[in-house]
Design an enzyme around this catalytic site. Structure first.
Site: not given
Ligand code: ACO
Length: 327
Positions: A252, A282, A116
Site C-alpha cells: 500500500h 496515499n 487501505c
Molecule cells: N509539515 C511540517 N511539519 C509537520 C507536518 C507537516 N506537514 N506534519 C507534522 N509536522 C511536525 C510535527 O508537528 C512534529 O513537530 P514537533 O516535533 O514540533 O512536535 C514533527 O513534524 C514530527 O512529527 P511526527 O508526527 O513525529 O513526524 P513523522 O516523521 O512521524 O511523520 C507522518 C509524520 C508522515 C504522518 C508519518 O508518521 C507517517 O507517514 N505515518 C504513517 C501514516 C500512514 O501511513 N497512514 C496511513 C496508513 S493507513 C491508510 O492509508 C488509511
C-alpha cells in the site's frame, strides 16, 4: 504449493481526478514545506476530486478505462465488489451506483471496507467466489475520495491523502489462475490510531467532530514497520515461494519513507517495489491498482511476472496476496 484458485485477472484500468494538489499548494494552506513533505513522505502531488465528483464517478471512469484498454465486456459481470472507505452514501452502496450508472443488467453488488487493505481483500473475496463456483466474472474496484474526509487545517494528515480509483476484471479460468496465496489479519486494538467517526463519538471520548479522518501517524508507522516484514515472509512461505521468485513487491502506497523502512527489514529492495505514492499520495484502497497500472504503462510489470500485493491500514487490518500477472 499448488494454487486452488480458478480465476484470472483479464484487465485493469484506473482513473484519477484532474485537479492536482502540489506541495507548493499545501505550503499556502498550512505551515509546511515541500522539503518536509518530500523528506518525510516522498510525496510531490495528489489528485483531488471536484466538489460534485464522488467515489462512484471515479470507479466508473476506472472501469471505462479498463474497457478502452483491453476491449473486455463488463455487461455480463455477475458481481461488483467495491472496496472503499469513502462511499458517497452509506446506502445505496457504491457498487449499486456503479451497477446502475454502467447499466449492467443483472449482477450482485457489494461494498467492502477494509480501509487501505480493501483492494487486496476484494481481490481475495472475488477469487474465492469464482473458485468456489458461485460466480464467473467479477469487477473488483478500489476507489477513494479521501480529500472529502481530510481536514485541510491539520498539517499532519492533509499532506498525505489523495483521490483515485482502480479496477480489475477477474474471470473464471481453471488453467491460468492469478492468485497463488493469500493472508490477512487484524489488530483491532490499533483502531484508535486511524479512524473516521460515523455514528459514534471520537474514540478518545471527546466531543464528536466533523467526520474527518483522525490519525496518529507515528503509531501507524511503528506498527507497519514492526509487522509488515514478517507478514510478507509468512505470505511467501504460504505460497511456497522465495522473494527471488517474486518480481515485484506492491505495498500500500502510504508513505515512501515507511515503505523504505519496511524494505530495510523485509525481503524486498526498493528497485523491485512498485508504488503510486509520489504523484498520487496515499489513495487508500486505490493505491495498489494505481501502482500496478503505472508499472504496466512504464513497461515494468509484464505478463508472467509474479507480484506480492500487501495492503494495510485503518482497523488496523492487513491483507496480502501473491499473484501471477496474466495480462
Ligand atoms: N509539515 C511540517 N511539519 C509537520 C507536518 C507537516 N506537514 N506534519 C507534522 N509536522 C511536525 C510535527 O508537528 C512534529 O513537530 P514537533 O516535533 O514540533 O512536535 C514533527 O513534524 C514530527 O512529527 P511526527 O508526527 O513525529 O513526524 P513523522 O516523521 O512521524 O511523520 C507522518 C509524520 C508522515 C504522518 C508519518 O508518521 C507517517 O507517514 N505515518 C504513517 C501514516 C500512514 O501511513 N497512514 C496511513 C496508513 S493507513 C491508510 O492509508 C488509511
Amino acid at each position: 504449493m499448488m494454487s486452488q484458485s480458478k480465476s484470472r485477472i483479464t484487465a485493469i484500468g484506473t482513473y484519477v481526478p484532474e485537479r492536482i494538489l502540489t506541495n507548493a499548494d499545501l505550503e499556502k494552506m498550512v505551515e509546511t514545506s515541500d522539503e518536509w513533505i518530500v523528506q518525510r513522505t516522498g510525496m510531490r502531488e495528489r489528485r483531488i476530486a471536484a466538489p460534485h465528483e464522488y467515489v462512484s464517478d471515479l470507479a466508473i471512469k476506472a472501469v471505462e478505462d479498463m474497457v478502452d484498454r483491453y476491449g473486455v465486456t463488463v455487461q455480463d459481470a455477475d458481481m461488483i465488489l467495491v472496496a472503499t472507505s469513502t462511499p458517497e452514501y452509506s446506502f445505496p452502496s457504491t457498487a449499486s451506483r456503479v451497477q446502475s450508472k454502467l447499466g449492467i443488467v443483472s449482477t450482485g453488488a457489494l461494498d467492502l471496507n477494509a480501509a487501505c487493505a480493501g483492494f487486496v481483500y476484494a481481490l481475495q473475496m472475488a477469487d474465492g467466489l469464482i473458485s468456489g463456483g458461485a460466480y464467473r466474472k467479477i469487477l473488483v474496484i478500489g476507489a477513494e475520495t479521501l480529500s472529502k474526509i481530510t481536514d485541510y487545517t491539520d498539517r499532519t494528515t492533509c499532506v498525505l491523502f489523495g483521490d483515485g480509483a482502480g479496477a480489475v476484471l477477474l474471470e473464471k479460468d481453471e488453467n491460468s489462475p492469478s492468485v497463488i496465496a493469500s493472508v490477512s489479519g487484524t489488530f483491532g486494538e490499533g483502531g484508535i490510531h486511524l479512524y473516521k467517526t460515523a455514528l459514534s463519538e471520537q474514540m478518545d471520548g471527546t466531543e464528536l467532530k466533523s467526520g474527518c479522518l483522525v490519525q496518529n501517524g507515528r503509531e501507524i508507522y511503528k506498527w507497519a514497520i514492526r509487522n509488515i516484514p514478517d507478514g510478507v515472509r509468512t505470505l511467501l512461505s504460504k505460497g511456497d515461494m522465495t522473494a527471488d521468485e517474486v518480481d515485484w513487491f506492491v505495498p500500500h502506497s502510504a508513505n515512501l519513507r515507511m515503505i523504505e523502512a519496511i524494505n530495510e527489514r523485509g525481503p524486498f529492495t526498493m528497485d523491485r517495489t512498485l508504488t503510486s505514492v509520489e504523484y498520487r499520495g496515499n489513495t487508500s484502497a486505490a493505491s495498489i491498482p494505481l501502482a500496478l497500472q503505472l508499472a504496466v504503462d512504464e513497461g515494468q510489470l509484464k505478463a508472467g511476472d509474479h507480484a506480492l500485493l500487501y495492503g494495510f491500514g485503518g482497523g488496523m487490518t492487513y491483507a496480502g496476496s501473491i499473484i501471477k500477472w496474466t495480462i
